[in-house]
Scaffold this motif. Structure first.
Motif, PDB file in Angstrom:
ATOM      1  N   PRO A  39     -25.535  -7.931  19.071  1.00 45.89           N
ATOM      2  CA  PRO A  39     -24.767  -7.248  18.025  1.00 45.89           C
ATOM      3  C   PRO A  39     -25.256  -7.491  16.612  1.00 45.89           C
ATOM      4  N   THR A  40     -25.916  -8.632  16.343  1.00 43.46           N
ATOM      5  CA  THR A  40     -26.355  -8.908  14.976  1.00 43.46           C
ATOM      6  C   THR A  40     -27.825  -8.590  14.750  1.00 43.46           C
ATOM      7  N   ALA A  41     -28.483  -7.993  15.745  1.00 46.75           N
ATOM      8  CA  ALA A  41     -29.878  -7.592  15.555  1.00 46.75           C
ATOM      9  C   ALA A  41     -29.960  -6.585  14.417  1.00 46.75           C
ATOM     10  N   ALA A  42     -30.913  -6.787  13.527  1.00 47.92           N
ATOM     11  CA  ALA A  42     -31.199  -5.891  12.398  1.00 47.92           C
ATOM     12  C   ALA A  42     -30.164  -5.977  11.284  1.00 47.92           C
ATOM     13  N   LEU A  43     -29.206  -6.878  11.383  1.00 52.31           N
ATOM     14  CA  LEU A  43     -28.222  -7.009  10.314  1.00 52.31           C
ATOM     15  C   LEU A  43     -28.671  -8.064   9.298  1.00 52.31           C
ATOM     16  N   ASP A  44     -28.324  -7.837   8.030  1.00 52.29           N
ATOM     17  CA  ASP A  44     -28.600  -8.849   7.024  1.00 52.29           C
ATOM     18  C   ASP A  44     -27.634 -10.015   7.227  1.00 52.29           C
ATOM     19  N   PRO A  45     -27.917 -11.182   6.625  1.00 52.05           N
ATOM     20  CA  PRO A  45     -27.079 -12.368   6.879  1.00 52.05           C
ATOM     21  C   PRO A  45     -25.599 -12.152   6.609  1.00 52.05           C
ATOM     22  N   GLU A  46     -25.270 -11.415   5.551  1.00 55.20           N
ATOM     23  CA  GLU A  46     -23.857 -11.190   5.236  1.00 55.20           C
ATOM     24  C   GLU A  46     -23.184 -10.345   6.308  1.00 55.20           C
TER      25      GLU A  46
END
Length: 308
Positions: free
Chosen positions: A163-170
């Motif tokens: 789910p957090t692939a390609a997401l920025d840290p925030e």
């Protein structure tokens, strides 16, 4: 729903001569964040597709959200939410109309759909962009819309494939906070991730998988079962001189000296640490501080995958 949100028994899926999922048997209690870890090509996505009722098993069975695979698959699919590795969204539509379309497929009425769209687009910081075509969105923004789609109908069981692939840290932090909120609400999360820090933070139970289940345990249990339990004692000077004193303390199984520290493996650190420190201080050792000695989840994962 039973006490277990997901139960599988010898669940198997073959593609011609290749076995992608080999006799998977596990039970995941309701309200658990379950981390499903394994290398690329291990069969994780195939497992998710099986459990979400998107493909049929070659043999074996499973029960998800109270529904047995192959019996009421349409009801099962309504009871779960799924974020796939490559989520399909309609590029010419904006987030609002994408989510309204899928909300109606889940049987939500217009008022409920509108409220849920506003809720999740606000959580993911996309409410102000709800009328922009998704075709112009970045991969991370599309991922957030896809996660909103998976949660829109408030499913009892949620499958999140990276789910957090390609997401920025925030944005990744926002997703992790949503997962924690879902667990607090009693939802069950089946999470695949390559981010082992994320797995450590979120997961109550972890399965290490490479076509077959290699190990099922808590994060702490995985580390302890592979590396044992121990204590690191740090000194103000060289440590080797105090190894013999540490070895004589009750419950000590092994002692290793490394620069200014001793790594002491113990049968039960909580019970034996006080005796260890007393023995060292009595011998005149300049103890500076003490900390737990455990292998990392990454170490445990690599040991299982490379050895399995």
């Amino acid at each position: 729903m039973t006490a277990n949100a997901i139960e599988t028994e010898c669940l198997t899926r073959r593609f011609g001569p290749r076995t992608a999922v080999d006799g998977l048997t596990l039970a995941i209690p309701a309200g658990t964040v379950f981390g499903f870890l394994g290398p690329n090509g291990a069969g994780k996505t195939t497992t998710v597709r099986l459990l979400a009722g998107l493909i049929a098993p070659s043999s074996g069975g499973a029960r998800v959200a109270g529904y047995r695979l192959g019996e009421r698959d349409a009801a099962l699919r309504r009871a779960v939410g799924i974020l796939t590795e490559t989520p399909g969204l309609y590029d010419r539509l904006d987030p609002w109309h994408n989510l309204r379309f899928f909300g109606r497929l889940y049987g939500l009425d217009d008022r409920r759909v509108a409220a849920q769209i506003e809720r999740y687009l606000t959580i993911f910081g996309l409410w102000e962009r709800r009328h922009e075509p998704i075709g112009g969105f970045s991969k991370g923004m599309r991922q957030k819309v896809a996660i909103a789609r998976a949660l829109l109908h408030e499913p009892a069981v949620v499958f999140l494939d990276e789910p957090t692939a390609a997401l920025d840290p925030e944005a990744a932090r926002t997703v992790r906070d949503v997962v924690k909120d879902l667990r607090a609400a009693g939802r069950t999360i089946f999470l695949t991730t390559h981010n082992l820090n994320e797995a450590e933070e979120l997961c109550d139970l972890i399965g290490v998988f490479r076509s077959r289940l290699l190990r099922l345990d808590t994060p702490a249990g995985l580390r302890a079962s592979l590396f044992g339990r121990g204590t690191i004692v740090r000194f103000t000077g060289p440590a080797a001189a105090w190894a013999a004193a540490a070895q004589e303390a009750p419950g000590v199984r092994a002692v290793t000296a490394n620069d200014g520290a001793l790594t002491v493996m113990l049968d039960d650190p909580e019970a034996h640490n006080p005796g260890l420190i007393r023995a060292l201080v009595a011998a005149g050792a300049p103890v500076r501080y003490v900390e737990p000695a455990t292998g990392s989840l990454e170490d445990a994962y690599l040991a299982l995958v490379e050895g399995g």
